[in-house]
Motif scaffolding. Structure first.
Motif, PDB file in Angstrom:
ATOM      1  N   SER A 106       0.863  -1.184   0.000  1.00 52.46           N
ATOM      2  CA  SER A 106       0.000   0.000   0.000  1.00 52.46           C
ATOM      3  C   SER A 106       0.895   1.227   0.000  1.00 52.46           C
ATOM      4  CB  SER A 106      -0.913   0.023   1.230  1.00 52.46           C
ATOM      5  OG  SER A 106      -0.153   0.288   2.407  1.00 52.46           O
ATOM      6  N   GLY A 107       0.377   2.303  -0.522  1.00 51.24           N
ATOM      7  CA  GLY A 107       1.156   3.539  -0.510  1.00 51.24           C
ATOM      8  C   GLY A 107       1.467   4.001   0.886  1.00 51.24           C
ATOM      9  N   PHE A 108       0.531   3.775   1.803  1.00 48.46           N
ATOM     10  CA  PHE A 108       0.704   4.219   3.182  1.00 48.46           C
ATOM     11  C   PHE A 108       1.899   3.550   3.843  1.00 48.46           C
ATOM     12  CE2 PHE A 108      -0.210   3.928   7.742  1.00 48.46           C
ATOM     13  CZ  PHE A 108      -0.441   5.260   8.046  1.00 48.46           C
ATOM     14  N   ASN A 109       2.181   2.294   3.500  1.00 47.66           N
ATOM     15  CA  ASN A 109       3.255   1.538   4.147  1.00 47.66           C
ATOM     16  C   ASN A 109       4.582   1.587   3.395  1.00 47.66           C
ATOM     17  OD1 ASN A 109       1.900   0.659   6.481  1.00 47.66           O
ATOM     18  ND2 ASN A 109       0.861  -0.958   5.331  1.00 47.66           N
ATOM     19  N   HIS A 110       4.647   2.310   2.286  1.00 47.06           N
ATOM     20  CA  HIS A 110       5.959   2.546   1.674  1.00 47.06           C
ATOM     21  C   HIS A 110       6.796   3.356   2.663  1.00 47.06           C
ATOM     22  CE1 HIS A 110       4.438   0.942  -2.023  1.00 47.06           C
ATOM     23  NE2 HIS A 110       5.502   1.307  -2.717  1.00 47.06           N
ATOM     24  N   SER A 111       8.087   3.050   2.725  1.00 50.41           N
ATOM     25  CA  SER A 111       8.900   3.686   3.752  1.00 50.41           C
ATOM     26  C   SER A 111      10.375   3.656   3.355  1.00 50.41           C
ATOM     27  CB  SER A 111       8.691   2.978   5.098  1.00 50.41           C
ATOM     28  OG  SER A 111       9.289   3.687   6.153  1.00 50.41           O
ATOM     29  N   ALA A 112      11.227   3.855   4.337  1.00 49.77           N
ATOM     30  CA  ALA A 112      12.679   3.784   4.166  1.00 49.77           C
ATOM     31  C   ALA A 112      13.279   3.297   5.471  1.00 49.77           C
ATOM     32  CB  ALA A 112      13.269   5.142   3.793  1.00 49.77           C
TER      33      ALA A 112
END
Length: 248
Positions: free
Chosen positions: A110-116
């Motif tokens: 999900s876009g919300f859980n994209h991270s670094a």
């Protein structure tokens, strides 16, 4: 806290001394990612070369990139004596120095859980211009030797004009915090059943092949003290080793 991610070896040591925590440096979101112990903060600082220093001039915010180094709980950085930043800090001004180790980009379902994945430090204190000539001379030596141990002794002496043209700033770390994310892909439990590709993209800064100056006099060899900086090695490992050698 542990991780198997290569390049993220610098992890918290809760047995060391702690920086005081208040509203200034307390990690507000995701408290579990915040660390205040000296060992964690210092290791992340020592394995970085470039920092960003934030300060305020005439009620306007500025943020300047600069090389820096640490001695105990004191940070140093340098620049031109004509620099607006350094002239502003000459009488002592609040400042915040930050570093970030960028470890990965995370693609989730999900876009919300994209991270670094990252390891970062924010250090707060009052920055001051170094005016004591003994302290300034030592700082100008360590400005080089912190990255390349014992190199200053091999160089031509710094001229008086060069010393005059270089300003050195010192800042005692009054408060600091490290924030670390090393989790990789983390999705909502129900999203793992979705037919969507997800991955972690590791990011590394790696030393390339050294490129000697084409005008080096024949017979002049690369110093053995530069062995830390060898092709293919992670830069942060080389910087941390150089720091330990310089201050051993």
């Amino acid at each position: 806290m542990t991780t198997s991610y290569e390049g993220s070896q610098i992890m918290p040591d809760h047995s060391s001394d702690q920086y005081p925590v208040d509203a200034t440096n307390k990690v507000k979101r995701r408290h579990d990612r915040g660390f205040y112990d000296h060992d964690t903060v210092h290791a992340l600082l020592d394995s970085a070369a470039l920092a960003h220093v934030a300060y305020v001039i005439d009620e306007r915010p500025f943020c300047t990139p600069t090389l820096f180094w640490r001695e105990g709980t004191r940070l140093y950085w340098h620049g031109s004596s004509a620099s607006r930043m350094l002239r502003n800090l000459s009488k002592g001004e609040p400042a915040c120095l930050t570093v970030t180790h960028f470890d990965s980009i995370v693609l989730a379902r999900s876009g919300f859980n994209h991270s670094a994945d990252y390891r970062s430090v924010m250090a707060f204190g009052t920055a001051r211009l170094v005016t004591d000539l003994v302290e300034k001379d030592r700082a100008l030596t360590m400005m080089v030797d912190r990255f390349f141990p014992d190199r200053t002794a091999l160089l031509r002496p710094t001229t008086g004009q060069e010393t005059k043209a270089t300003a050195v700033i010192a800042m005692e770390i009054e408060k600091a915090s490290a924030k670390i994310r090393a989790r990789g892909v983390v999705d909502d439990e129900e999203d793992y059943e979705l037919p969507i590709y997800a991955e972690r993209l590791p990011i590394r800064t790696v030393i390339g092949t050294p490129e000697p100056c084409p005008r080096i006099i024949p017979g002049v060899e690369r110093a053995t003290t530069l062995e830390s900086y060898r092709e293919g090695r992670h830069l942060e490992e080389a910087l941390l080793e150089a720091y330990q050698l310089a201050y051993s």
